[in-house]
Scaffold this motif. Sequence first.
Motif, PDB file in Angstrom:
ATOM      1  N   SER A  82       0.851  -1.181   0.000  1.00  0.00           N
ATOM      2  CA  SER A  82       0.000   0.000   0.000  1.00  0.00           C
ATOM      3  C   SER A  82       0.891   1.237   0.000  1.00  0.00           C
ATOM      4  O   SER A  82       2.002   1.214   0.528  1.00  0.00           O
ATOM      5  N   ILE A  84       0.993   5.409   0.799  1.00  0.00           N
ATOM      6  CA  ILE A  84       0.391   6.598   1.392  1.00  0.00           C
ATOM      7  C   ILE A  84       1.078   7.818   0.792  1.00  0.00           C
ATOM      8  O   ILE A  84       2.257   8.061   1.060  1.00  0.00           O
ATOM      9  N   LEU A 109     -12.969   3.956   9.081  1.00  0.00           N
ATOM     10  CA  LEU A 109     -11.682   3.321   8.838  1.00  0.00           C
ATOM     11  C   LEU A 109     -11.583   2.013   9.612  1.00  0.00           C
ATOM     12  O   LEU A 109     -12.201   1.850  10.667  1.00  0.00           O
ATOM     13  N   PHE A 121       3.391  -1.158   4.140  1.00  0.00           N
ATOM     14  CA  PHE A 121       2.865   0.186   3.930  1.00  0.00           C
ATOM     15  C   PHE A 121       4.021   1.142   3.656  1.00  0.00           C
ATOM     16  O   PHE A 121       4.889   1.341   4.509  1.00  0.00           O
ATOM     17  N   VAL A 150      -9.554   3.705   2.605  1.00  0.00           N
ATOM     18  CA  VAL A 150      -8.274   3.008   2.643  1.00  0.00           C
ATOM     19  C   VAL A 150      -7.228   3.805   1.862  1.00  0.00           C
ATOM     20  O   VAL A 150      -7.547   4.761   1.160  1.00  0.00           O
ATOM     21  N   PHE A 151      -5.979   3.375   1.988  1.00  0.00           N
ATOM     22  CA  PHE A 151      -4.910   3.879   1.130  1.00  0.00           C
ATOM     23  C   PHE A 151      -4.905   3.049  -0.156  1.00  0.00           C
ATOM     24  O   PHE A 151      -5.302   1.885  -0.150  1.00  0.00           O
ATOM     25  N   THR A 200      -6.024   0.580  10.060  1.00  0.00           N
ATOM     26  CA  THR A 200      -5.714   1.780   9.281  1.00  0.00           C
ATOM     27  C   THR A 200      -5.437   2.953  10.206  1.00  0.00           C
ATOM     28  O   THR A 200      -4.531   3.760   9.961  1.00  0.00           O
ATOM     29  N   ARG A 201      -6.194   3.077  11.288  1.00  0.00           N
ATOM     30  CA  ARG A 201      -5.951   4.153  12.257  1.00  0.00           C
ATOM     31  C   ARG A 201      -4.583   3.984  12.913  1.00  0.00           C
ATOM     32  O   ARG A 201      -3.868   4.968  13.154  1.00  0.00           O
ATOM     33  N   MET A 243      -6.558   9.320   0.583  1.00  0.00           N
ATOM     34  CA  MET A 243      -7.334   8.122   0.894  1.00  0.00           C
ATOM     35  C   MET A 243      -8.553   8.080  -0.029  1.00  0.00           C
ATOM     36  O   MET A 243      -8.995   9.106  -0.546  1.00  0.00           O
ATOM     37  N   THR A 284      -9.209  12.609   9.187  1.00  0.00           N
ATOM     38  CA  THR A 284      -9.302  11.148   9.118  1.00  0.00           C
ATOM     39  C   THR A 284     -10.108  10.590  10.287  1.00  0.00           C
ATOM     40  O   THR A 284     -10.649   9.475  10.193  1.00  0.00           O
TER      41      THR A 284
END
Length: 269
Positions: free
Chosen positions: A53, A55, A229, A191, A83-84, A233-234, A68, A224
Amino acid sequence: MGAAHARLRAGTAWFGSRVSLRGPAETPNAQGTNAPPAPSYHPSQRRPHDAASLILVSHEDSGPRVLMGRRNMAMRFLPGIYVFPGGRVERTDSGIELAHGLPAHVQQKLTNGAPRLSLQRAQALAAAAIRETAEETGLFLGVRGEWKRRRIPPSWSAFAGESVVPDLSGLALIARAVTPTGLPRRYDTRFFAADAASVAARGELPAGPDAELDDLRWLTREETDELDLLPITRVILEELFRRIEAGISRDLPVPFFRFRAGRMRRDEI
């Protein structure tokens, strides 16, 4: 704690108790009324698929913003969740043409993880994050230039068409997370993060029912908090903003999240 309860606890911690693992399709329940099907937790021990993923971070006067998107409501898996960009690593992500490889410390953390990866596989992970971002957002990361190789995999033809050669040198590794066992889909996700200035071209934004992401947004940390989410993800967002404050390109420990006995464990790479 029973095995089934441990799987349910792990799944709730990962996906969240309010999140439906399946889409809007409805089936009659025992009472004969229509209701969304319950998530199916099963004791699958299959090896998780490699995934990546990305960002994207935009640095503005108001502070950093991250890109996102919302998963299409027509999708069967996690519809409506923000999501990313990202997805599974494909075979054609290995050995593609690159303008530059990974930073040395990022390469070291990827190849020295457990299980140990080859350099080619590490680069494939990073390349997959860039490819998936282009497919889902229309943003092509890399440098302007013509591809030298004649045979270009179909999944990378859009990059050649935009005259963009993927560049891994600006990627930072933010975290690694493995989906718990016993869930319908399992991924071993790396990530990455990159500055939005690394975008070399903007292609056509995917749209319609086949688009995986819609409602793409550049969001502040505070914004966000208002989105739907996944819990993981957080967690990744918190790691990201800590890294931004510390210097995102620095060689710092990378968190590795996984579950043991129904509890999320945080190690460092």
